[in-house]
Scaffold this active site. Structure first.
Site, mmCIF file in Angstrom:
data_model
loop_
_atom_site.group_PDB
_atom_site.id
_atom_site.type_symbol
_atom_site.label_atom_id
_atom_site.label_comp_id
_atom_site.label_asym_id
_atom_site.label_seq_id
_atom_site.Cartn_x
_atom_site.Cartn_y
_atom_site.Cartn_z
ATOM 1 N N ARG A 50 6.555 -3.686 2.576
ATOM 2 C CA ARG A 50 6.389 -2.583 1.631
ATOM 3 C C ARG A 50 6.216 -1.473 2.520
ATOM 4 N NH1 ARG A 50 2.010 -1.090 3.107
ATOM 5 N NH2 ARG A 50 2.295 1.097 2.186
ATOM 6 N N GLY A 51 6.358 -0.108 1.871
ATOM 7 C CA GLY A 51 6.101 0.943 2.945
ATOM 8 C C GLY A 51 7.620 1.405 3.154
ATOM 9 N N ALA A 52 7.867 2.739 2.952
ATOM 10 C CA ALA A 52 9.428 3.262 2.904
ATOM 11 C C ALA A 52 10.272 2.893 3.913
ATOM 12 C CB ALA A 52 9.268 4.695 2.877
ATOM 13 N N ASP A 226 7.974 8.868 0.194
ATOM 14 C CA ASP A 226 8.921 8.066 0.036
ATOM 15 C C ASP A 226 10.364 8.585 -0.221
ATOM 16 O OD1 ASP A 226 6.267 6.395 -1.215
ATOM 17 O OD2 ASP A 226 7.909 5.025 -0.460
HETATM 18 O O1 MRU Z 1 4.847 0.876 -2.947
HETATM 19 P P1 MRU Z 1 4.395 1.090 -1.617
HETATM 20 O O2 MRU Z 1 3.257 0.400 -0.992
HETATM 21 O O3 MRU Z 1 5.755 0.563 -0.733
HETATM 22 O O4 MRU Z 1 4.419 2.707 -1.391
HETATM 23 C C1 MRU Z 1 4.157 3.172 -0.217
HETATM 24 C C2 MRU Z 1 3.671 4.770 -0.029
HETATM 25 O O5 MRU Z 1 3.788 5.312 -1.004
HETATM 26 C C3 MRU Z 1 3.575 5.262 1.310
HETATM 27 O O6 MRU Z 1 2.807 6.314 1.009
HETATM 28 C C4 MRU Z 1 5.063 5.635 1.794
HETATM 29 O O7 MRU Z 1 5.969 4.610 1.840
HETATM 30 C C5 MRU Z 1 5.045 6.344 3.278
HETATM 31 S S1 MRU Z 1 4.520 5.086 4.190
HETATM 32 C C6 MRU Z 1 5.119 5.124 5.599
#
Ligand code: MRU
Length: 340
Positions: A50-52, A226
């Site tokens: 996970r994480g963008a 994101d």
């Molecule tokens: O659903 P997730 O855990 O993938 O959501 C992640 C986020 O909302 C983060 O804040 C975003 O990806 C930026 S992180 C580098």
């Protein structure tokens, strides 16, 4: 043909990936092998990956590894499937666009492109984190949401990256970590990363943030994104918008920290961002390494958007690798310069 690469949550081998299963942290540090588009889709849907930035980078490697073993006519369909796995974070689309542009050059070119994307992200993290750290001073109490650290990127992270670089510079911070309902990326992952970085922190539930600000205990808010629109509106983990509203009311500076690969010039405003809707079971209870607990009626109707949109009017500054932009700079489109 593929050089082994490693980040906090990803290991890249010639024909497979290993990811640190983010659903198991912090109770267990378990590395899981991923050697097919199907395995990747499963891991991403369940937020094990996970994480963008990490979603996009891992997709690039999965596609390159698939291409090494299958004929070219199949590549596009696989890329389409990877692309459809999660809709909101535009980094996935950025990475797959870059990969598809190499289809005519063959499988080795895809492997090289994936590696370049990984190394680019590491450099982007460093640059935006340094710019973010420039905004921090000793004694600052910083509130953050979700998880934006090394786990979520190839490098030091986005908003947490700024905190990490500040720490390296000897700046003393106190961090408030929003638990981040419903999937607890803050409570599980950011708390774990703060301890790893040696940054003093306190965990709060999301509903405590406004009264913490009212008590004068928050100097700055720093979050990731994101997808950032042409007008500066941005999507981030659900709960970010109410933080921005509370910060605006309490006159607490509110910063969004992200790489240029999170900017989507084709999205004019936040209304155009597709918001992922997730299973109601995530809100009726919780599941994880600790087992499963359900507290709501098992048939309780649920609304469960994974992200919300914060309007540009609530943002103090956008901290990108390319620069720190205020509202006036965003209105002039300076964050879009040179992009695509
Ligand atoms: O659903 P997730 O855990 O993938 O959501 C992640 C986020 O909302 C983060 O804040 C975003 O990806 C930026 S992180 C580098």
């Amino acid at each position: 043909f593929m050089v082994t690469l490693q980040s906090r949550s990803l290991r890249v081998y010639a024909y497979a990936l290993e990811y640190l299963d983010q659903t198991r942290l912090p109770q267990a540090e378990e590395w899981v092998r991923c050697d097919s588009p199907e395995a990747w889709q499963h891991a991403v849907k369940h937020l094990a990956i996970r994480g963008a930035p990490l979603i996009g980078l891992s997709a690039a490697f999965v596609l390159a590894q698939y291409a090494a073993r299958h004929p070219e006519p199949e590549w596009q369909a696989v890329s389409d499937r990877l692309r459809a796995t999660r809709p909101t974070a535009v980094n996935l689309m950025y990475c797959l666009d870059a990969m598809e542009a190499c289809f005519t050059q063959g499988a080795d070119a895809l492997a090289e492109r994936a590696k370049a994307l990984f190394e680019e992200d590491r450099a982007l993290c460093q640059r935006m984190a340094e710019r973010g750290a420039d905004l921090l001073a000793s004694g600052d109490r910083v509130l953050t949401h979700c998880n934006t650290g090394a786990l979520a990127t190839a490098g030091v992270g986005t908003a947490i990256g700024a905190l990490a670089i500040a720490k390296q510079r000897g700046i003393d911070l106190h961090v408030y970590v929003d638990e981040t309902r419903p999937l607890l990326q803050g409570g599980r992952l950011t708390a774990w990363e703060m301890a790893d970085l040696g940054i003093p922190y306190q965990l709060i539930t999301d509903s405590m943030a406004a009264s913490l600000m009212a008590a004068g205990k928050v100097d700055k808010v720093m979050v990731g994104a994101d997808r950032i629109c042409a007008n500066g509106d941005f999507a981030n983990k659900v709960g970010t918008y109410m933080l921005a509203v509370a910060a605006h009311y309490h006159q607490v500076p509110f910063y969004v920290v992200a790489p240029y690969t999170t900017v989507d010039p084709a999205c004019a405003t936040g209304a155009a961002i597709p918001i992922e809707q997730r299973d109601g079971a995530e809100v009726r209870g919780a599941a994880g390494a600790f087992g499963e607990v359900v507290w709501a009626p098992s048939d309780a109707p649920v609304w469960n958007p994974a992200f919300d949109v914060t309007p540009a009017s609530l943002v103090t500054a956008w901290v990108l690798d390319t620069g720190v932009f205020d509202s006036a700079a965003i209105a002039r489109g300076e964050h879009l310069r040179g992009w695509r």
